[in-house]
Design a protein around this motif. Structure first.
Motif, PDB file in Angstrom:
ATOM      1  N   SER A 167       1.055  -1.551   0.098  1.00 53.62           N
ATOM      2  CA  SER A 167      -0.127  -0.371  -0.052  1.00 53.62           C
ATOM      3  C   SER A 167       0.554   1.513  -0.377  1.00 53.62           C
ATOM      4  CB  SER A 167      -0.919  -0.213   1.483  1.00 53.62           C
ATOM      5  OG  SER A 167      -0.443   0.054   2.333  1.00 53.62           O
ATOM      6  N   TYR A 168       0.120   2.700  -0.836  1.00 49.77           N
ATOM      7  CA  TYR A 168       1.009   3.775  -0.211  1.00 49.77           C
ATOM      8  C   TYR A 168      -0.341   4.287  -0.668  1.00 49.77           C
ATOM      9  CZ  TYR A 168       3.229   8.152  -2.023  1.00 49.77           C
ATOM     10  OH  TYR A 168       3.961   9.149  -2.814  1.00 49.77           O
ATOM     11  N   ASP A 169      -0.218   5.707   0.506  1.00 45.96           N
ATOM     12  CA  ASP A 169      -1.365   6.514   0.615  1.00 45.96           C
ATOM     13  C   ASP A 169       0.094   7.912   0.836  1.00 45.96           C
ATOM     14  OD1 ASP A 169      -3.368   5.692   1.147  1.00 45.96           O
ATOM     15  OD2 ASP A 169      -3.040   4.734   3.050  1.00 45.96           O
ATOM     16  N   ARG A 170      -0.854   9.321   0.763  1.00 42.88           N
ATOM     17  CA  ARG A 170      -0.098  10.018   0.682  1.00 42.88           C
ATOM     18  C   ARG A 170      -1.129  11.763   1.321  1.00 42.88           C
ATOM     19  NH1 ARG A 170       4.946  12.446  -0.951  1.00 42.88           N
ATOM     20  NH2 ARG A 170       5.687  14.988  -1.343  1.00 42.88           N
ATOM     21  N   SER A 199       1.722  14.094   5.202  1.00 38.55           N
ATOM     22  CA  SER A 199       2.031  12.306   5.351  1.00 38.55           C
ATOM     23  C   SER A 199       2.159  11.089   4.005  1.00 38.55           C
ATOM     24  CB  SER A 199       0.682  12.356   6.593  1.00 38.55           C
ATOM     25  OG  SER A 199       0.039  12.256   5.694  1.00 38.55           O
ATOM     26  N   GLU A 200       3.490  10.515   4.303  1.00 38.58           N
ATOM     27  CA  GLU A 200       3.357   9.796   3.545  1.00 38.58           C
ATOM     28  C   GLU A 200       3.664   8.118   3.821  1.00 38.58           C
ATOM     29  OE1 GLU A 200       6.126  10.026  -1.446  1.00 38.58           O
ATOM     30  OE2 GLU A 200       7.039   9.633   0.881  1.00 38.58           O
ATOM     31  N   GLN A 201       3.170   7.339   3.770  1.00 38.96           N
ATOM     32  CA  GLN A 201       3.311   6.154   4.054  1.00 38.96           C
ATOM     33  C   GLN A 201       3.099   5.092   2.821  1.00 38.96           C
ATOM     34  OE1 GLN A 201       0.614   4.083   7.890  1.00 38.96           O
ATOM     35  NE2 GLN A 201      -0.115   3.587   6.069  1.00 38.96           N
ATOM     36  N   PHE A 202       4.679   4.084   3.606  1.00 41.81           N
ATOM     37  CA  PHE A 202       4.616   2.728   2.330  1.00 41.81           C
ATOM     38  C   PHE A 202       4.350   1.378   3.159  1.00 41.81           C
ATOM     39  CE2 PHE A 202       6.889   5.388   0.820  1.00 41.81           C
ATOM     40  CZ  PHE A 202       6.565   5.492  -1.319  1.00 41.81           C
ATOM     41  N   THR A 203       3.745   0.942   3.151  1.00 37.32           N
ATOM     42  CA  THR A 203       3.135  -0.684   3.941  1.00 37.32           C
ATOM     43  C   THR A 203       3.364  -2.081   2.957  1.00 37.32           C
ATOM     44  OG1 THR A 203       1.138  -0.712   3.965  1.00 37.32           O
ATOM     45  CG2 THR A 203       1.548   0.609   5.449  1.00 37.32           C
ATOM     46  N   GLN A 204       4.219  -2.912   3.415  1.00 36.99           N
ATOM     47  CA  GLN A 204       4.280  -4.674   2.776  1.00 36.99           C
ATOM     48  C   GLN A 204       3.565  -5.243   3.895  1.00 36.99           C
ATOM     49  OE1 GLN A 204       4.342  -5.326  -0.701  1.00 36.99           O
ATOM     50  NE2 GLN A 204       4.036  -7.132   1.036  1.00 36.99           N
ATOM     51  N   THR A 226       6.722   2.678   6.501  1.00 33.63           N
ATOM     52  CA  THR A 226       7.611   3.412   6.122  1.00 33.63           C
ATOM     53  C   THR A 226       7.533   4.329   7.023  1.00 33.63           C
ATOM     54  OG1 THR A 226       7.925   3.856   4.197  1.00 33.63           O
ATOM     55  CG2 THR A 226       9.857   2.424   5.455  1.00 33.63           C
ATOM     56  N   ASN A 227       6.780   5.631   7.268  1.00 38.05           N
ATOM     57  CA  ASN A 227       5.710   6.721   8.019  1.00 38.05           C
ATOM     58  C   ASN A 227       6.855   7.820   7.478  1.00 38.05           C
ATOM     59  OD1 ASN A 227       3.190   6.184   7.873  1.00 38.05           O
ATOM     60  ND2 ASN A 227       4.587   4.729   9.270  1.00 38.05           N
ATOM     61  N   SER A 228       6.430   9.279   7.370  1.00 40.93           N
ATOM     62  CA  SER A 228       6.940  10.251   6.911  1.00 40.93           C
ATOM     63  C   SER A 228       6.206  11.586   7.089  1.00 40.93           C
ATOM     64  CB  SER A 228       7.789  11.557   5.780  1.00 40.93           C
ATOM     65  OG  SER A 228       7.634  10.804   4.539  1.00 40.93           O
ATOM     66  N   PHE A 229       6.594  12.404   7.868  1.00 42.50           N
ATOM     67  CA  PHE A 229       5.139  13.647   8.610  1.00 42.50           C
ATOM     68  C   PHE A 229       6.261  14.691   8.063  1.00 42.50           C
ATOM     69  CE2 PHE A 229       4.231   9.911  11.095  1.00 42.50           C
ATOM     70  CZ  PHE A 229       2.928   9.528  10.673  1.00 42.50           C
ATOM     71  N   ASP A 245       9.474  24.371  12.168  1.00 42.20           N
ATOM     72  CA  ASP A 245       9.316  23.354  11.663  1.00 42.20           C
ATOM     73  C   ASP A 245       9.837  22.060  11.964  1.00 42.20           C
ATOM     74  OD1 ASP A 245       8.129  25.157   8.179  1.00 42.20           O
ATOM     75  OD2 ASP A 245      10.270  25.633   9.256  1.00 42.20           O
ATOM     76  N   ALA A 246       8.956  20.797  11.469  1.00 42.19           N
ATOM     77  CA  ALA A 246       9.384  19.628  12.252  1.00 42.19           C
ATOM     78  C   ALA A 246       9.560  18.786  11.075  1.00 42.19           C
ATOM     79  CB  ALA A 246       8.683  19.501  13.310  1.00 42.19           C
ATOM     80  N   THR A 247      10.502  17.587  11.144  1.00 46.87           N
ATOM     81  CA  THR A 247       9.794  16.330  10.431  1.00 46.87           C
ATOM     82  C   THR A 247       9.509  15.274  11.434  1.00 46.87           C
ATOM     83  OG1 THR A 247      12.549  15.748  10.002  1.00 46.87           O
ATOM     84  CG2 THR A 247      10.750  17.611   8.011  1.00 46.87           C
ATOM     85  N   SER A 248       9.626  14.167  11.113  1.00 44.89           N
ATOM     86  CA  SER A 248       9.309  12.853  11.958  1.00 44.89           C
ATOM     87  C   SER A 248       9.067  11.542  10.905  1.00 44.89           C
ATOM     88  CB  SER A 248       7.994  12.501  12.673  1.00 44.89           C
ATOM     89  OG  SER A 248       8.514  11.625  13.400  1.00 44.89           O
ATOM     90  N   LYS A 249      10.024  10.319  11.064  1.00 46.27           N
ATOM     91  CA  LYS A 249       9.622   9.501  10.161  1.00 46.27           C
ATOM     92  C   LYS A 249       9.652   8.416  10.514  1.00 46.27           C
ATOM     93  CE  LYS A 249      12.594  11.424   6.395  1.00 46.27           C
ATOM     94  NZ  LYS A 249      13.899  10.957   5.449  1.00 46.27           N
ATOM     95  N   SER A 250       9.516   7.322  10.853  1.00 49.40           N
ATOM     96  CA  SER A 250       9.257   5.977  11.445  1.00 49.40           C
ATOM     97  C   SER A 250       9.436   4.653  10.379  1.00 49.40           C
ATOM     98  CB  SER A 250       8.025   6.079  11.745  1.00 49.40           C
ATOM     99  OG  SER A 250       6.576   5.217  11.267  1.00 49.40           O
ATOM    100  N   ARG A 251      10.452   2.900  10.812  1.00 52.05           N
ATOM    101  CA  ARG A 251       9.935   2.498  10.103  1.00 52.05           C
ATOM    102  C   ARG A 251       9.900   1.377  11.068  1.00 52.05           C
ATOM    103  NH1 ARG A 251      13.010  -1.507  12.298  1.00 52.05           N
ATOM    104  NH2 ARG A 251      14.966  -0.314  12.349  1.00 52.05           N
ATOM    105  N   GLN A 252       9.562   0.601  10.613  1.00 55.51           N
ATOM    106  CA  GLN A 252       8.782  -0.949  11.777  1.00 55.51           C
ATOM    107  C   GLN A 252       8.773  -1.949  10.658  1.00 55.51           C
ATOM    108  OE1 GLN A 252       3.956  -2.407  12.754  1.00 55.51           O
ATOM    109  NE2 GLN A 252       5.124  -0.755  14.027  1.00 55.51           N
TER     110      GLN A 252
END
Length: 585
Positions: A167-170, A199-204, A226-229, A245-252
């Motif tokens: 999946s992909y969402d933006r 926001s942007e998200q990829f999942t598998q 993976t998520n990025s904000f 300004d802020a950014t946040s990223k996560s990987r799971q």
């Protein structure tokens, strides 16, 4: 989770028009393109003018407008293989109005003697039923987003089933707020905030499933995301100044397994577990503090599990008990007020939960009567929740932190009954006891005194043992649908829905955010085709015109520490009527 393509052409459509300027429609078309390929296409549009009047520019606000489009294609080349592609897009906007419902005669904007209510809210009469504001800046949002997923299901190793979901969402949002909520021409009356969010998200996900008709059934799988904000935020120029300004990223990455074992007919044991590893990172640049820059990252590995036993006493009566654990990962609170101390403190700790459920599922009289009951009890440790902090200039700010412990327990009843071929009844009742088990240093609410529990240095209150905000003790919902035959092809429609919610606080113990108990009754009367291929229903929502609030905010800090309370009004704050049309063929 949307509908799958149908084997024949199928069209669904709905439309609504109301007395308070709502209009909307949606349509869904499904069918085959070929013997192996099916499709679903749906679109929806909704517009509502809002139920708050801005006397400054004579506009209605607190409304919405949105367009949603979805499409799905499914290819089934063989009996044991299918590939589904689904895409979606949304585009919309809202506008916001927060009427003042209480204000003290001595309230002054930012404590300035000349900025009294009559000056900063000209034309507005403050009362619990107030639906007017006077704002010289449009509070609103505008958003758009889209994405989709690719799902494949394949028969492998004989009777096994392999599922792959990518999946992909933006998403993008622009938000604007009249921070002072007035139309004053002074600098204090032009304090606004503007922000953007991306926001942007990829999942598998991969799952391998055993056959579902065996006594022992299992699923094993793996998940990655993976998520990025990104967030930009500006507020000012007079008070609550912010510019960052802020950014946040996560990987799971995670692995999971679940098994169901029917030990003997009627008795099924279930067990499952999940292990996940997370990495979170952030950047934060505070332009209002000389471009002070912060960054950090953190890792964590955690496991959760679930076990249950289910027993069927008869084919229509069963009971179950479930014990499960939950995990909400560590995070950073990237909001106004982020500084060196917050950076050095590291991430907000993970939240964990332990949940127990005991239930009974029953059907009687040829499945015409359904009665279900569930008891639940959940404990949360290191609860992640929003609290209030006071900034150096005396204004209030919301931030996320670990606030201690929480317990929620209660009982839920739900049921339905078919009393005749043309009469059905349904309903649910929930009792909820939700209290903080540990929250000794909570922020005081505005105007709270030592006699009301606000003590210490810095001042704080102890909320241990206090009911959680926005958690009513009782809720129930009762509905009835009567559809008598009028002719061989037509039926009448009479519908009623009765909702009740007990009192609650929107902020713990704050009397200015207390919402009393309320009842709402909705009714409908119409006509439908015998086969339900079409239906027309006229309806009235909030039949008895009962007022309640979807949220209350104490903004005394903006008005010289005098009572100043604002409300967000629900869709049915006032009685309204309309007509619904449904087609299904």
């Amino acid at each position: 989770m949307t509908r799958d393509p149908t084997d024949t052409l199928h069209v669904r459509a709905n439309a609504v028009v109301t007395s308070d300027q709502e209009r909307g429609a949606n349509v869904s078309v499904s069918g085959p393109l070929s013997p192996d390929v099916g499709y679903v296409f749906s679109a929806a549009y909704n517009f509502w003018d809002g139920n708050v009047h801005n006397v400054f520019d004579d506009k209605q606000v607190s409304g919405r407008e949105a367009v949603n489009v979805r499409g799905k294609l499914r290819w089934k080349p063989t009996d044991d293989a299918s590939i589904t592609l689904s895409l979606n897009y949304v585009n919309g906007n809202t506008d916001v109005g927060r009427p003042f419902i209480h204000i003290a005669p001595g309230a002054r904007l930012r404590g300035v003697a000349t900025l009294d209510p009559a000056t900063v809210f000209p034309g507005v009469t403050i009362s619990p039923d107030n639906q007017d504001i006077s704002n010289n800046f449009d509070s609103r949002t505008k958003y758009q987003g889209g994405g989709g997923y690719l799902r494949g299901e394949f028969g492998v190793f004989g009777e096994m089933n392999l599922i792959s979901i990518s999946s992909y969402d933006r998403y993008h949002l622009d938000d604007y707020l009249d921070q002072d909520d007035t139309s004053s021409t002074t600098t204090y009356g032009n304090n606004n905030q503007i922000g953007s969010f991306d926001s942007e998200q990829f999942t598998q996900e991969l799952r391998l499933q055993s056959p579902g008709d065996k006594p022992f059934r299992y699923t094993v799988g793996a998940y990655a995301a993976t998520n990025s904000f990104e967030r930009a935020f500006v507020r000012g120029p007079a008070f609550s100044i912010a510019n960052w300004d802020a950014t946040s990223k996560s990987r799971q990455v995670a692995g999971f397994v679940q098994a169901d074992w029917t030990v003997y007919p009627g008795l099924t044991l279930t067990g499952g577990g999940r292990v996940q590893n997370e990495r979170v990172s952030y950047t934060f640049v505070d332009h209002a503090a000389g471009n002070a820059a912060f960054s950090g990252k953190a890792y964590d590995t955690a496991g959760t599990y679930r076990g249950s036993v289910r027993y069927e006493f008869t084919p229509t009566v069963s009971g179950f008990f479930t014990y499960s654990t939950g995990y909400k990962g560590q995070t950073y609170d990237l909001t106004t007020g982020f500084n060196q101390n917050r950076a050095l403190a590291g991430p907000i700790r993970p939240e964990r939960s332990r949940d127990k459920e005991l239930g009974l599922r029953t059907q009687f009289f040829g499945r015409r009567l359904t009665l279900n009951v569930t008891l639940f009890d959940t404990d949360y440790d290191n609860l992640q929740a929003q609290t209030i902090e006071t900034l150096p200039d005396g204004t209030s700010n919301y931030r996320l932190t670990n606030v201690g412990g929480l317990n929620t327990r209660g009982i839920e009843f739900e049921g339905s009954a078919t009393l005749a071929s043309d009469l059905t009844l349904g309903g649910s009742v929930t009792y909820l006891d939700a209290k903080y088990t540990s929250f000794g240093t909570a922020q005081c609410y505005p105007l709270q005194t030592a006699a009301l529990g606000c003590t210490g240095t810095p001042t704080r209150q102890n909320l241990t043992g206090t009911r959680v905000p926005q958690a009513p003790e009782w809720k129930f919902n009762v509905n009835a649908d009567y559809s008598p035959r009028l002719t061989d092809t037509l039926r009448g429609v009479a519908q009623v829905n009765w909702q009740y919610q007990s009192s609650l606080y929107y902020a713990a113990r704050d009397p200015e955010t207390f919402q009393p108990a309320f009842h709402i009754v909705n009714v409908g009367l119409g006509i439908r085709d015998e086969d339900r291929r079409w239906e027309v229903v006229g309806f009235v929502n909030n039949l008895f015109d009962q007022q309640y609030y979807s949220s209350l905010v104490n903004t005394a800090g903006n008005f010289g520490n005098q009572i100043a309370t604002q409300a967000l009004l629900p869709r049915d704050f006032r009685r309204y009527g309309g007509v619904r049309l449904a087609l299904n063929f």
